[in-house]
Motif scaffolding. Sequence first.
Motif, mmCIF file in Angstrom:
data_model
loop_
_atom_site.group_PDB
_atom_site.id
_atom_site.type_symbol
_atom_site.label_atom_id
_atom_site.label_comp_id
_atom_site.label_asym_id
_atom_site.label_seq_id
_atom_site.Cartn_x
_atom_site.Cartn_y
_atom_site.Cartn_z
ATOM 1 N N GLU A 1 -11.615 -4.251 -1.892
ATOM 2 C CA GLU A 1 -11.985 -3.762 -1.511
ATOM 3 C C GLU A 1 -11.287 -2.232 -2.151
ATOM 4 N N GLN A 2 -12.028 -1.503 -1.785
ATOM 5 C CA GLN A 2 -11.148 0.301 -2.164
ATOM 6 C C GLN A 2 -11.308 1.539 -1.039
ATOM 7 N N HIS A 3 -10.423 1.866 -0.062
ATOM 8 C CA HIS A 3 -11.082 2.917 0.494
ATOM 9 C C HIS A 3 -11.468 4.293 -0.882
ATOM 10 N N GLY A 4 -11.453 5.258 0.295
ATOM 11 C CA GLY A 4 -11.860 6.684 -0.360
ATOM 12 C C GLY A 4 -10.310 7.087 -0.232
ATOM 13 N N GLY A 5 -10.187 7.388 -1.973
ATOM 14 C CA GLY A 5 -9.068 8.087 -2.867
ATOM 15 C C GLY A 5 -7.865 7.206 -3.084
ATOM 16 N N VAL B 1 5.216 -7.373 -5.871
ATOM 17 C CA VAL B 1 4.592 -6.597 -6.382
ATOM 18 C C VAL B 1 4.942 -6.160 -4.602
ATOM 19 N N TRP B 2 4.899 -4.681 -5.191
ATOM 20 C CA TRP B 2 5.460 -3.245 -4.383
ATOM 21 C C TRP B 2 4.336 -2.162 -4.166
ATOM 22 N N PRO B 3 3.451 -2.443 -2.782
ATOM 23 C CA PRO B 3 2.439 -1.768 -2.448
ATOM 24 C C PRO B 3 2.562 -0.446 -3.279
ATOM 25 N N SER B 4 1.197 0.397 -3.825
ATOM 26 C CA SER B 4 0.980 1.566 -4.409
ATOM 27 C C SER B 4 1.251 3.209 -2.955
ATOM 28 N N GLY C 1 -3.121 -1.441 -0.335
ATOM 29 C CA GLY C 1 -2.898 -1.106 -1.443
ATOM 30 C C GLY C 1 -2.303 -1.326 -2.224
ATOM 31 N N ILE C 2 -2.587 -2.285 -2.851
ATOM 32 C CA ILE C 2 -2.066 -2.680 -4.062
ATOM 33 C C ILE C 2 -2.496 -2.090 -5.061
ATOM 34 N N ALA C 3 -1.620 -1.274 -6.650
ATOM 35 C CA ALA C 3 -1.705 -0.849 -7.517
ATOM 36 C C ALA C 3 -2.471 -2.083 -8.938
ATOM 37 N N ARG C 4 -3.588 -1.341 -8.992
ATOM 38 C CA ARG C 4 -4.342 -2.359 -10.268
ATOM 39 C C ARG C 4 -4.456 -4.092 -9.332
ATOM 40 N N PRO C 5 -4.948 -3.629 -8.384
ATOM 41 C CA PRO C 5 -5.344 -5.058 -7.992
ATOM 42 C C PRO C 5 -5.683 -6.468 -8.612
ATOM 43 N N GLU C 6 -6.264 -5.528 -9.754
ATOM 44 C CA GLU C 6 -6.967 -7.257 -10.307
ATOM 45 C C GLU C 6 -6.068 -7.871 -11.068
ATOM 46 N N ALA C 7 -5.127 -7.598 -11.468
ATOM 47 C CA ALA C 7 -4.171 -8.530 -12.444
ATOM 48 C C ALA C 7 -3.391 -9.412 -11.252
ATOM 49 N N PHE C 8 -3.265 -9.163 -9.659
ATOM 50 C CA PHE C 8 -2.534 -9.830 -8.684
ATOM 51 C C PHE C 8 -3.594 -10.649 -7.819
ATOM 52 N N ASP D 1 -5.874 3.972 -8.596
ATOM 53 C CA ASP D 1 -6.085 2.761 -9.548
ATOM 54 C C ASP D 1 -5.574 1.590 -8.563
ATOM 55 N N ALA D 2 -6.050 1.919 -7.139
ATOM 56 C CA ALA D 2 -5.087 0.806 -6.244
ATOM 57 C C ALA D 2 -6.552 0.673 -5.004
ATOM 58 N N GLY D 3 -6.219 -0.617 -4.429
ATOM 59 C CA GLY D 3 -7.378 -0.961 -3.738
ATOM 60 C C GLY D 3 -6.569 -2.199 -2.917
ATOM 61 N N ASP D 4 -7.443 -2.922 -1.705
ATOM 62 C CA ASP D 4 -6.893 -3.810 -0.716
ATOM 63 C C ASP D 4 -7.220 -4.941 -1.356
ATOM 64 N N LEU D 5 -6.566 -6.152 -1.140
ATOM 65 C CA LEU D 5 -6.998 -8.017 -1.707
ATOM 66 C C LEU D 5 -7.062 -8.117 -0.307
ATOM 67 N N VAL D 6 -7.965 -8.545 -0.527
ATOM 68 C CA VAL D 6 -8.896 -9.266 1.250
ATOM 69 C C VAL D 6 -8.987 -10.773 0.870
ATOM 70 N N PHE D 7 -7.917 -11.358 1.164
ATOM 71 C CA PHE D 7 -8.783 -13.004 1.097
ATOM 72 C C PHE D 7 -9.251 -13.246 2.489
ATOM 73 N N LYS D 8 -10.025 -14.751 1.521
ATOM 74 C CA LYS D 8 -11.141 -14.913 2.554
ATOM 75 C C LYS D 8 -11.657 -16.192 2.871
ATOM 76 N N GLU D 9 -11.412 -17.150 3.746
ATOM 77 C CA GLU D 9 -11.723 -18.508 4.000
ATOM 78 C C GLU D 9 -13.930 -18.548 4.619
ATOM 79 N N ALA D 10 -14.170 -19.204 3.458
ATOM 80 C CA ALA D 10 -15.588 -19.766 4.348
ATOM 81 C C ALA D 10 -16.316 -18.110 4.708
#
Length: 259
Positions: free
Chosen positions: A203-207, A21-24, A230-237, A212-221
């Motif tokens: 995580e969606q920042h203002g604007g 994917v390419w970012p928005s 900035g991924i467009a339609r982040p739910e799918a990814f 319909d974009a947002g950041d994907l934050v990967f977490k461990e524990a």
Amino acid sequence: MKQAIAGVTPAESEETTIMEVWPSVARYSVARVLGRLFAIDAGIYVFKIGNLIALAAIPVGLALYFFRLLPKIRNLPAVPHGSFYKLTNRRVLELHNEFHLGPGSQFLGTLAGCGGAAIGGVLLGIHYYLFDGRLIPGGDVNSSSPILKSPIFSWMLIVLAVFHVTAGLALLITVLRNHSLQFSYGTVCKPLDLNRFDEIEIEQHGGQEWYDAGDLVFKEAGHETFRLPGIARPEAFKSTCMKAHMAYVGVQNALQTSS
């Protein structure tokens, strides 16, 4: 009995791409500010303030769109560039394309060098014609347009011409020195193994809502280990990443148990 599954490659044997994917443009702060303005709903029918601002901001949007595709220039880390994301059966990756000088075909360097020098020459010719045979900024212009009469236009032509000529000659010099302009697709800049996270948050920042974009934050524990902005339609990814994670971790656990 071992049975092959169509379309599935074991992570132990080969790394294969699952999704790319390419970012928005929403990954950039300028686009997020514009997104807040585009979302203004005051107005009548299609003549809303947000729509009018979006219409006026088309040049900025085009610039941001192509900026996210901009390759990196090797050995110039301070120069801004774009990147894209890839999910494989082993890792989540942030990659970028890049230009660099090296051995190989000299066609691209020759073409770019000649093209740059030619564009610079055309711009100088336009300036020479419009400004009564002058090749320095300023002077009277052969036009009744107030825009063309402005000294800013003269300076813009000269600066663009000098830039193109200089860049073109520099590329041609590298060709003469038996170097060539090389393009590398998909150089890894940030990797994350699929077993280095156990949850993903959006995580969606203002604007960013407008895109319909947002950041994907990967977490461990509960701790952040990776971020894809900035991924467009982040739910799918996100869903695809979690499925790849569960498959990878499941296979790793099974191998450890069997050994």
